[in-house]
Scaffold this active site. Structure first.
Site, PDB file in Angstrom:
ATOM      1  N   GLU A 172       0.842  -1.191   0.000  1.00  0.00           N
ATOM      2  CA  GLU A 172       0.000   0.000   0.000  1.00  0.00           C
ATOM      3  C   GLU A 172       0.881   1.246   0.000  1.00  0.00           C
ATOM      4  OE1 GLU A 172      -3.737  -2.039   2.397  1.00  0.00           O
ATOM      5  OE2 GLU A 172      -2.677  -0.341   3.303  1.00  0.00           O
ATOM      6  N   ILE A 189       1.673  -2.809  -8.156  1.00  0.00           N
ATOM      7  CA  ILE A 189       1.013  -4.072  -8.470  1.00  0.00           C
ATOM      8  C   ILE A 189       1.490  -4.585  -9.822  1.00  0.00           C
ATOM      9  CG2 ILE A 189      -1.178  -5.286  -8.655  1.00  0.00           C
ATOM     10  CD1 ILE A 189      -0.524  -3.985  -5.901  1.00  0.00           C
ATOM     11  N   TYR A 210      -1.448 -16.373   7.200  1.00  0.00           N
ATOM     12  CA  TYR A 210      -0.892 -17.723   7.118  1.00  0.00           C
ATOM     13  C   TYR A 210      -0.704 -18.133   5.661  1.00  0.00           C
ATOM     14  CZ  TYR A 210      -1.077 -22.846   6.922  1.00  0.00           C
ATOM     15  OH  TYR A 210      -0.839 -24.156   6.609  1.00  0.00           O
ATOM     16  N   GLU A 262       8.221 -17.638  -3.291  1.00  0.00           N
ATOM     17  CA  GLU A 262       8.364 -16.333  -3.932  1.00  0.00           C
ATOM     18  C   GLU A 262       9.789 -15.810  -3.785  1.00  0.00           C
ATOM     19  OE1 GLU A 262       6.675 -11.731  -3.615  1.00  0.00           O
ATOM     20  OE2 GLU A 262       5.660 -13.348  -2.536  1.00  0.00           O
ATOM     21  N   GLN A 311      45.279  -8.682 -16.687  1.00  0.00           N
ATOM     22  CA  GLN A 311      45.078  -9.484 -15.472  1.00  0.00           C
ATOM     23  C   GLN A 311      43.961  -8.916 -14.602  1.00  0.00           C
ATOM     24  OE1 GLN A 311      47.849  -9.434 -11.975  1.00  0.00           O
ATOM     25  NE2 GLN A 311      48.332 -11.522 -12.661  1.00  0.00           N
ATOM     26  N   GLN A 359      31.377  -1.520 -15.616  1.00  0.00           N
ATOM     27  CA  GLN A 359      32.716  -0.919 -15.575  1.00  0.00           C
ATOM     28  C   GLN A 359      33.616  -1.516 -16.638  1.00  0.00           C
ATOM     29  OE1 GLN A 359      33.145   1.560 -13.475  1.00  0.00           O
ATOM     30  NE2 GLN A 359      35.255   2.019 -14.056  1.00  0.00           N
ATOM     31  N   LEU A 360      33.541  -2.809 -16.823  1.00  0.00           N
ATOM     32  CA  LEU A 360      34.379  -3.467 -17.825  1.00  0.00           C
ATOM     33  C   LEU A 360      33.949  -3.140 -19.252  1.00  0.00           C
ATOM     34  CD1 LEU A 360      34.859  -6.927 -16.081  1.00  0.00           C
ATOM     35  CD2 LEU A 360      36.658  -5.258 -16.598  1.00  0.00           C
ATOM     36  N   GLY A 371      32.434   3.130 -21.392  1.00  0.00           N
ATOM     37  CA  GLY A 371      31.337   4.015 -21.778  1.00  0.00           C
ATOM     38  C   GLY A 371      30.192   3.280 -22.442  1.00  0.00           C
ATOM     39  N   GLY A 412       9.397  -8.431  -3.010  1.00  0.00           N
ATOM     40  CA  GLY A 412       9.427  -9.739  -2.359  1.00  0.00           C
ATOM     41  C   GLY A 412       9.890  -9.658  -0.916  1.00  0.00           C
TER      42      GLY A 412
END
Length: 380
Positions: free
Chosen positions: A128, A158, A236, A245, A282, A339-340, A343, A366
């Site tokens: 809500e 929703i 419940y 979920e 590396q 990042q790798l 741009g 969730g």
């Protein structure tokens, strides 16, 4: 890395069918769906034909009577292509779980066959405007008036809100002051007088997954629309389905992490800097190796949680941990992979940028990740 052992030949055949459908009939049109802010209903019906909707629904109610590994495959393949508009399938699947496990025979016969075929789209209305993860604090109220409940209140965020035909509404039906005992789940048909929908909400990401607000103003439904036929059972019922979920969000998280890693390995092999591919540095290889290791560990944990789910022994804490770890991992993976890409990672023509927009909310819906930490902490 450790081979996965969850799936057999039947599962892989199903995966091939799902992958072909998503690649050929969904991926080329997803950008248009993002502009439209919804997935066309014909895609839902086509997914129903292929058994992608409510695979766990018993055959007696129009489903395939399979287990959650088939749902898992759908989630993984959707994440692989980042077809985030189809995340609504998972919400639909969760709603089917409410009907299967708690619905009356009449409710199952009325809704499950049409949900399995994609003719009917389901949504669940929990959150809500002023109430998030604390479901016991909902303000939406359903008051019994003769043979009908009169519902008043508002719900937000929703998923499937625009397309939905039936809504599982979390509402207060009691006045005991004991929180959970006052909560019921009430089924509301979308064409009921007194129920209105907002325009699709403008979100940072997940643009193709239709998300709206729902407003209930003296909306009347028969008292038989209480899920299971008995009021006061809603909290419940919600708790029993939350483990699946949250595991399903964990599945999306680790599968999305793998997808963005695969994209980045391919990109760093082709893109050159200072005369050699980025992956030959590396620093790049080590970052990718770290991600590969973390994803493998996350996948192993998620697969073990799925085994427990199949045995009906998955605990709320284990599911919360899966959701927490895998969604945090997804965010780390996306950030590192952007990042790798340099741009180009900030350009929407590159899939990694769409992952960047779409992944963040996984740490919120969730149950926000800080709530997941609280759930895990209770087991200390």
């Amino acid at each position: 890395m450790i081979p996965r052992t969850l799936f057999d030949h039947e599962h892989e055949e199903f995966r091939n069918t799902v992958r072909r459908f998503l690649t050929e009939e969904c991926a080329p049109f997803h950008e248009q769906w993002e502009e439209d802010r919804r997935v066309p209903r014909e895609i839902w019906r086509r997914a129903g034909e292929l058994g992608m909707l409510n695979a766990v629904t018993p055959e007696a109610y129009g489903g395939l009577g399979l287990d959650h590994r088939f749902s898992m495959i759908c989630l993984e393949e959707i994440a692989r292509l980042n077809l985030s508009g189809l995340n609504g399938f998972n919400v639909h699947d969760i709603c089917a779980g409410y009907f299967i496990n708690f619905g009356t025979e009449e409710q199952k016969l009325q809704w499950l066959p049409k949900m399995a075929s994609g003719e009917v789209i389901a949504a669940v209305a929990m959150t809500e405007p002023n109430t998030g993860s604390d479901l016991q604090a909902v303000k939406t109220r359903a008051v019994l008036d003769g043979d009908e409940y009169v519902i008043n209140g508002a719900k937000t965020f929703i998923s499937n809100g625009t397309n939905c035909d039936v809504v599982v509404v979390v509402a207060k039906t009691g006045n005991s002051g004991k929180g959970s005992r006052d909560i019921s789940l009430i089924l509301v048909e979308a064409d009921r007088v007194g129920l209105s929908k907002s325009k699709p909400l403008k979100k940072v990401g997940l643009h193709a997954q239709d998300t709206t607000m729902l407003f209930f103003e003296d909306c009347r439904v028969p008292k038989e629309n209480v899920l299971g036929g008995v009021e006061g059972q809603g909290f419940y019922q919600l708790m029993k389905e939350l483990a699946w979920e949250r595991l399903s969000i964990g599945i999306l998280g680790v599968a999305g992490s793998q997808a963005v890693l695969d994209l980045t390995i391919e990109y760093t092999r082709e893109r050159t800097v200072f005369g050699k591919p980025i992956i030959d540095f590396q620093n790049s290889r080590f970052k990718l190796a770290d991600l590969k290791t973390e994803i493998a560990l996350g996948q192993t944990y998620v697969d073990r949680c799925m085994e427990l789910c199949l045995e009906h022994t998955l605990s709320p804490e284990a599911a919360a941990a899966a959701k927490l770890w895998c969604t945090e991992l997804y965010s780390r993976a996306v950030d590192q992979c952007v990042q790798l890409h340099g741009g180009n990672g900030y350009m929407l023509e590159y899939p990694v940028a769409r992952h960047y927009l779409d992944n963040r909310v996984n740490r919120i819906y969730g149950g926000a990740n800080d709530i997941m930490r609280e759930l895990v902490a209770r087991s200390l």
